[in-house]
Design a protein around this motif. Sequence first.
Motif, short mmCIF file in Angstrom:
data_model
loop_
_atom_site.label_atom_id
_atom_site.label_comp_id
_atom_site.label_asym_id
_atom_site.label_seq_id
_atom_site.Cartn_x
_atom_site.Cartn_y
_atom_site.Cartn_z
N ALA A 48 0.83 -1.20 0.00
CA ALA A 48 0.00 0.00 0.00
C ALA A 48 0.87 1.26 0.00
CB ALA A 48 -0.91 0.00 1.22
N PRO A 49 0.32 2.40 -0.42
CA PRO A 49 1.11 3.63 -0.44
C PRO A 49 1.73 4.02 0.90
CG PRO A 49 -0.88 3.92 -1.73
CD PRO A 49 -1.01 2.58 -1.06
N ASP A 50 1.10 3.59 2.02
CA ASP A 50 1.67 3.89 3.34
C ASP A 50 2.67 2.84 3.80
OD1 ASP A 50 0.10 1.72 4.00
OD2 ASP A 50 -1.04 2.74 5.56
N GLY A 51 2.96 1.85 2.94
CA GLY A 51 3.95 0.83 3.25
C GLY A 51 3.39 -0.44 3.85
N THR B 170 4.96 -4.67 -10.27
CA THR B 170 3.51 -4.92 -10.34
C THR B 170 2.86 -4.92 -8.96
OG1 THR B 170 3.72 -7.34 -10.23
CG2 THR B 170 3.84 -6.30 -12.42
N LYS B 171 3.66 -4.92 -7.90
CA LYS B 171 3.11 -4.91 -6.54
C LYS B 171 2.89 -3.50 -6.01
CE LYS B 171 3.43 -9.26 -6.98
NZ LYS B 171 4.18 -10.17 -6.12
N PHE B 172 3.09 -2.50 -6.85
CA PHE B 172 2.88 -1.09 -6.48
C PHE B 172 1.92 -0.46 -7.49
CE2 PHE B 172 7.10 -2.40 -5.26
CZ PHE B 172 7.33 -1.84 -4.04
N PRO B 173 0.84 0.20 -7.10
CA PRO B 173 0.33 0.27 -5.73
C PRO B 173 -0.26 -1.06 -5.33
CG PRO B 173 -1.23 1.24 -7.23
CD PRO B 173 -0.02 0.88 -8.06
N GLY B 174 -0.34 -1.29 -4.04
CA GLY B 174 -0.71 -2.61 -3.57
C GLY B 174 -2.20 -2.86 -3.49
N THR B 175 -2.56 -4.09 -3.70
CA THR B 175 -3.92 -4.53 -3.44
C THR B 175 -3.85 -5.79 -2.62
OG1 THR B 175 -3.96 -5.85 -5.48
CG2 THR B 175 -4.81 -3.59 -5.61
N GLY C 267 6.92 -1.32 9.70
CA GLY C 267 7.94 -1.43 10.73
C GLY C 267 8.43 -2.83 10.99
N SER C 268 7.69 -3.84 10.50
CA SER C 268 8.11 -5.24 10.67
C SER C 268 9.12 -5.68 9.62
CB SER C 268 6.89 -6.17 10.62
OG SER C 268 5.99 -5.88 11.67
N ALA D 135 7.01 6.99 -5.19
CA ALA D 135 6.45 7.60 -3.98
C ALA D 135 6.37 6.59 -2.83
CB ALA D 135 5.06 8.17 -4.28
N THR D 136 5.94 5.36 -3.14
CA THR D 136 5.85 4.33 -2.10
C THR D 136 7.24 3.97 -1.60
OG1 THR D 136 3.87 3.45 -3.15
CG2 THR D 136 4.95 2.06 -1.51
N LEU D 137 8.19 3.84 -2.52
CA LEU D 137 9.56 3.52 -2.11
C LEU D 137 10.14 4.63 -1.23
CD1 LEU D 137 11.02 2.08 -5.44
CD2 LEU D 137 10.17 0.83 -3.46
N SER D 138 9.83 5.87 -1.55
CA SER D 138 10.30 6.99 -0.74
C SER D 138 9.69 6.94 0.67
CB SER D 138 9.95 8.31 -1.42
OG SER D 138 10.36 9.40 -0.64
N THR D 139 8.41 6.60 0.74
CA THR D 139 7.74 6.47 2.04
C THR D 139 8.41 5.41 2.89
OG1 THR D 139 5.61 7.20 1.18
CG2 THR D 139 5.57 5.86 3.18
N LEU D 140 8.69 4.26 2.29
CA LEU D 140 9.33 3.17 3.02
C LEU D 140 10.73 3.57 3.49
CD1 LEU D 140 8.19 0.26 0.72
CD2 LEU D 140 7.49 0.62 3.08
N SER D 141 11.46 4.25 2.62
CA SER D 141 12.80 4.70 3.00
C SER D 141 12.74 5.69 4.16
CB SER D 141 13.48 5.33 1.79
OG SER D 141 14.79 5.75 2.10
N ASP D 142 11.77 6.60 4.12
CA ASP D 142 11.60 7.57 5.19
C ASP D 142 11.27 6.90 6.52
OD1 ASP D 142 12.12 9.59 3.41
OD2 ASP D 142 10.01 10.15 3.12
N LEU D 143 10.64 5.72 6.45
CA LEU D 143 10.30 4.98 7.66
C LEU D 143 11.48 4.17 8.20
CD1 LEU D 143 6.74 3.71 6.60
CD2 LEU D 143 7.27 5.37 8.41
N GLY D 144 12.60 4.27 7.55
CA GLY D 144 13.81 3.60 8.04
C GLY D 144 14.06 2.24 7.43
#
Length: 260
Positions: free
Chosen positions: A184-187, A217-222, A231-232, A245-254
């Motif tokens: 998903a867009p929020d990771g 193909t797994k972005f955006p997620g369904t 976080g897991s 954008a999704t990859l950037s979100t994940l990177s920002d989350l560490g």
Amino acid sequence: MLADTRHARILSRVADVGEASVQDLSDWLDVSTATIRRDLAALDAQGRLLRVRGGGRAIPRPPTEAPFEEAEERPFQEVALTSHSSKGDVARRAAELVADGDIVILDIGTTTSLIARQLRGRAVTVVTASLAVLDELRDDPSVELVLLGGTLRRSYHSLVGPITEMGLQHLRATIAFVGTSGIAPDGTVLDTTVVEVPAKRAIIASAARVVLVADETKFPGTGLLSVCEPGSIHTLVASKRSDAATLSTLSDLGIEVIYA
């Protein structure tokens, strides 16, 4: 490439992402846009997708009476035959994260079976409920192979259920590779197959390092269920064409993001 093979790959792509443009399909399959337009027209005439301006769209499924019913599952062999080259790239890059002596858990799925292929000849222990992984490594004396028990899912060459989950609860792995039906867009990591989700959660709980593997193909997620929050996950190995954008979100989350 034969027309039937091309059509199968187009249908797989559209099913995964919902809609694909003529140019995207042309680049992916390395054929002309004129060929793609003819293919889309033929598939539309057969009722297998919707031809829309500039591309093709998956045919919406009618709502079911059971809101939590699983989506119709594509057999493992069909998914494997229609997989594109980026899955192989992701698998090769993921396998580079494994060190000799590691205890490796491989989730079920086509990408993880490709990781298994890359681990042939390595002095590692591989734990899996995937019969496709078993097929890749069964004759390799270098790999110590541990097959989890469970209920056989013939369509997807895997073992699932409480026995599988209990086996994972007693394991402690160095590294685990987990697949997904979408991010998903929020990771959030998602999956469409309800019976697989508890095993995925058990894999995540059993490993010191959790690596999520996903092509574009797994972005955006369904997906029907959430497997875990971002976080897991410690590391994501993704194809370069995945949603930025999704990859950037994940990177920002560490989360460590590695491009294949």
